[in-house]
Scaffold this active site. Structure first.
Site, PDB file in Angstrom:
ATOM      1  N   PHE A 103       0.848  -1.181   0.000  1.00 30.00           N
ATOM      2  CA  PHE A 103       0.000   0.000   0.000  1.00 30.00           C
ATOM      3  C   PHE A 103       0.889   1.238   0.000  1.00 30.00           C
ATOM      4  O   PHE A 103       2.063   1.185   0.377  1.00 30.00           O
ATOM      5  CB  PHE A 103      -0.974   0.013   1.190  1.00 30.00           C
ATOM      6  CG  PHE A 103      -0.311   0.139   2.530  1.00 30.00           C
ATOM      7  CD1 PHE A 103      -0.171   1.380   3.143  1.00 30.00           C
ATOM      8  CD2 PHE A 103       0.170  -0.976   3.186  1.00 30.00           C
ATOM      9  CE1 PHE A 103       0.437   1.492   4.387  1.00 30.00           C
ATOM     10  CE2 PHE A 103       0.774  -0.877   4.433  1.00 30.00           C
ATOM     11  CZ  PHE A 103       0.912   0.364   5.029  1.00 30.00           C
ATOM     12  N   CYS A 104       0.318   2.324  -0.473  1.00 33.55           N
ATOM     13  CA  CYS A 104       0.967   3.630  -0.424  1.00 33.55           C
ATOM     14  C   CYS A 104      -0.083   4.619   0.064  1.00 33.55           C
ATOM     15  O   CYS A 104      -1.025   4.229   0.744  1.00 33.55           O
ATOM     16  CB  CYS A 104       1.541   4.002  -1.792  1.00 33.55           C
ATOM     17  SG  CYS A 104       0.290   4.207  -3.080  1.00 33.55           S
ATOM     18  N   ARG A 105       0.049   5.872  -0.309  1.00 34.85           N
ATOM     19  CA  ARG A 105      -0.911   6.872   0.156  1.00 34.85           C
ATOM     20  C   ARG A 105      -2.270   6.700  -0.511  1.00 34.85           C
ATOM     21  O   ARG A 105      -3.296   6.614   0.149  1.00 34.85           O
ATOM     22  CB  ARG A 105      -0.375   8.287  -0.087  1.00 34.85           C
ATOM     23  CG  ARG A 105      -1.250   9.377   0.501  1.00 34.85           C
ATOM     24  CD  ARG A 105      -0.715  10.767   0.232  1.00 34.85           C
ATOM     25  NE  ARG A 105      -0.708  11.091  -1.179  1.00 34.85           N
ATOM     26  CZ  ARG A 105      -1.767  11.545  -1.852  1.00 34.85           C
ATOM     27  NH1 ARG A 105      -2.914  11.710  -1.257  1.00 34.85           N
ATOM     28  NH2 ARG A 105      -1.680  11.809  -3.140  1.00 34.85           N
ATOM     29  N   TYR A 132      -3.529   4.050   1.733  1.00 35.36           N
ATOM     30  CA  TYR A 132      -3.698   4.317   3.151  1.00 35.36           C
ATOM     31  C   TYR A 132      -4.830   5.315   3.409  1.00 35.36           C
ATOM     32  O   TYR A 132      -5.490   5.251   4.445  1.00 35.36           O
ATOM     33  CB  TYR A 132      -2.375   4.815   3.748  1.00 35.36           C
ATOM     34  CG  TYR A 132      -2.376   4.886   5.250  1.00 35.36           C
ATOM     35  CD1 TYR A 132      -2.414   3.727   6.014  1.00 35.36           C
ATOM     36  CD2 TYR A 132      -2.349   6.119   5.909  1.00 35.36           C
ATOM     37  CE1 TYR A 132      -2.425   3.787   7.403  1.00 35.36           C
ATOM     38  CE2 TYR A 132      -2.352   6.179   7.292  1.00 35.36           C
ATOM     39  CZ  TYR A 132      -2.391   5.014   8.037  1.00 35.36           C
ATOM     40  OH  TYR A 132      -2.411   5.073   9.404  1.00 35.36           O
TER      41      TYR A 132
END
Length: 137
Positions: A103-105, A132
């Site tokens: 996952f990232c932002r 996220y």
């Protein structure tokens, strides 16, 4: 002759009915899991949360250290996508035959990271839909 036509018609409807059921099942699966590039799957927040409950999951946050410090998913290890040398060496230490959850932002960086992992030989990559930001909402 009428019996033969009637039998063929019933048989055809039976096949059509079976095909339609499997199409519905496929459509339901696609709502919560999308497969892209063969080894990469986008998971809904719910499916992602359920999947990472298992012990020994390779859960990776590909955001920057600053983003990571502001909050992350429990037990996620940081491997910053924007640091290519560190990214490559840290992922080289992971098991390529076990699923990796990323996952990232918001989802863009983790998609790029997932594609790189495919090139590195990882077999199964799961990406959190919406990143996220989605996780915290």
């Amino acid at each position: 002759m009428k019996k033969i036509i009637f039998t063929l018609a019933l048989t055809s409807f039976g096949f059509l009915g079976c095909g339609q059921k499997s199409t519905l099942k496929t459509n339901q699966t696609q709502k919560t899991e999308k497969q892209i590039d063969g080894n990469i799957y986008i998971l809904s927040k719910t499916k992602f949360a359920k999947a990472i409950e298992k012990k020994g999951v390779q859960l990776v946050d590909v955001r920057t250290p600053g983003e990571y410090q502001d909050g992350t998913i429990k037990d996620a290890q940081l491997i910053d996508y924007k640091q290519p040398k560190t990214f490559d060496s840290k992922f080289a230490a992971l098991d390529k035959d076990k699923p990796v959850y990323l996952f990232c932002r918001s989802g863009a960086r983790s998609q790029a990271a997932a594609k790189k992992l495919v090139e590195m030989g990882f077999k199964e990559i799961y990406d959190l839909e919406g990143g996220y930001l989605n996780w915290t909402n």
